[in-house]
Design an enzyme around this catalytic site. Structure first.
Site, PDB file in Angstrom:
ATOM      1  N   LYS A  23       0.823  -1.220   0.000  1.00 60.81           N
ATOM      2  CA  LYS A  23       0.000   0.000   0.000  1.00 60.81           C
ATOM      3  C   LYS A  23       0.852   1.264   0.000  1.00 60.81           C
ATOM      4  CE  LYS A  23      -4.226  -1.891   1.962  1.00 60.81           C
ATOM      5  NZ  LYS A  23      -4.740  -2.322   0.681  1.00 60.81           N
ATOM      6  N   THR A  45      -9.954  -0.634  -4.434  1.00 63.19           N
ATOM      7  CA  THR A  45     -10.533  -1.446  -3.374  1.00 63.19           C
ATOM      8  C   THR A  45     -10.597  -0.580  -2.121  1.00 63.19           C
ATOM      9  OG1 THR A  45      -8.324  -2.381  -3.088  1.00 63.19           O
ATOM     10  CG2 THR A  45      -9.932  -3.715  -4.296  1.00 63.19           C
ATOM     11  N   THR A  47      -9.843  -0.189   1.395  1.00 62.05           N
ATOM     12  CA  THR A  47      -8.824   0.448   2.221  1.00 62.05           C
ATOM     13  C   THR A  47      -7.911   1.314   1.368  1.00 62.05           C
ATOM     14  OG1 THR A  47      -8.882  -1.485   3.682  1.00 62.05           O
ATOM     15  CG2 THR A  47      -7.028   0.019   3.942  1.00 62.05           C
ATOM     16  N   THR A  48      -7.474   0.785   0.248  1.00 63.69           N
ATOM     17  CA  THR A  48      -6.581   1.526  -0.647  1.00 63.69           C
ATOM     18  C   THR A  48      -7.243   2.815  -1.114  1.00 63.69           C
ATOM     19  OG1 THR A  48      -5.544  -0.539  -1.371  1.00 63.69           O
ATOM     20  CG2 THR A  48      -5.256   1.385  -2.795  1.00 63.69           C
ATOM     21  N   GLY A  66     -10.457  -5.616  -0.467  1.00 61.78           N
ATOM     22  CA  GLY A  66     -10.187  -6.804  -1.275  1.00 61.78           C
ATOM     23  C   GLY A  66     -10.698  -8.102  -0.677  1.00 61.78           C
ATOM     24  N   ASP A  71     -11.897  -7.059  -4.746  1.00 61.62           N
ATOM     25  CA  ASP A  71     -11.213  -7.537  -5.956  1.00 61.62           C
ATOM     26  C   ASP A  71     -12.233  -8.041  -6.970  1.00 61.62           C
ATOM     27  OD1 ASP A  71      -8.689  -7.016  -4.865  1.00 61.62           O
ATOM     28  OD2 ASP A  71      -8.504  -9.032  -4.035  1.00 61.62           O
ATOM     29  N   HIS A  98      -7.544 -14.296   0.256  1.00 58.93           N
ATOM     30  CA  HIS A  98      -8.386 -14.185  -0.945  1.00 58.93           C
ATOM     31  C   HIS A  98      -7.565 -14.362  -2.229  1.00 58.93           C
ATOM     32  CE1 HIS A  98      -6.803 -10.199  -0.190  1.00 58.93           C
ATOM     33  NE2 HIS A  98      -7.201  -9.784  -1.379  1.00 58.93           N
TER      34      HIS A  98
END
EC number: 4.2.3.3
Length: 152
Positions: A23, A45, A47-48, A66, A71, A98
């Site tokens: 990140k 996504t 948090t990003t 994600g 995703d 994931h």
């Protein structure tokens, strides 16, 4: 499979995705290229996307995180022709719960033939391309023909 042409617009729809250990690398890349990225529509996504919004003030369409389905949401947008470029800094040294979603996302980006960067060097090549701000034709699967064949 038969192919058809899709035109990536001058104002690209760009998905930004990064695993936890990547990140900060993506944040640094986004901040370095903010003047260029501001001209485009950004998705990420959860948090990003929220980290990018907080750090830069740019509008980002944030999906779920994600591991919670983000995703897959980005993959669905790719399948619908709503994402033009995928910048996905994934961590090749750490497995994530994931992982199947990660593989599916990369598979869809490949199926639909969009530019994909999985590291800083490739992301730099894409954003510094003389075609980045141009309309660009790409070949994609002709889904209408595919479906017609399957329904015969």
């Amino acid at each position: 499979m038969e192919l058809t042409t899709r035109t990536l617009p001058t104002r690209k729809h760009i998905a930004l995705v990064a695993h936890d250990h990547c990140k900060q690398m993506l944040m640094n890349w986004v901040e370095r290229h903010q003047p260029l990225l501001e001209k485009h529509v950004l998705y990420a996504t959860g948090t990003t996307g929220n980290l990018i919004q907080r750090a830069t003030g740019m509008d980002v369409n944030a999906m779920l995180s994600g591991p919670m389905g983000g995703d897959q949401q980005v993959g669905a947008l790719i399948s619908e022709g709503k994402i033009d470029v995928l910048i996905f800094f994934w961590d090749p040294l750490n497995a994530v719960p994931h992982d199947p979603d990660v593989k599916a996302l990369l598979r869809l980006a490949t199926v639909w033939n969009i530019p994909v960067a999985t590291n800083v060097s490739t992301a730099d090549f894409i954003i510094q391309s003389p075609h980045f701000n141009d309309a660009v034709d790409i070949l994609i699967p002709d889904y209408a023909r595919y479906l017609a064949e399957r329904l015969k």
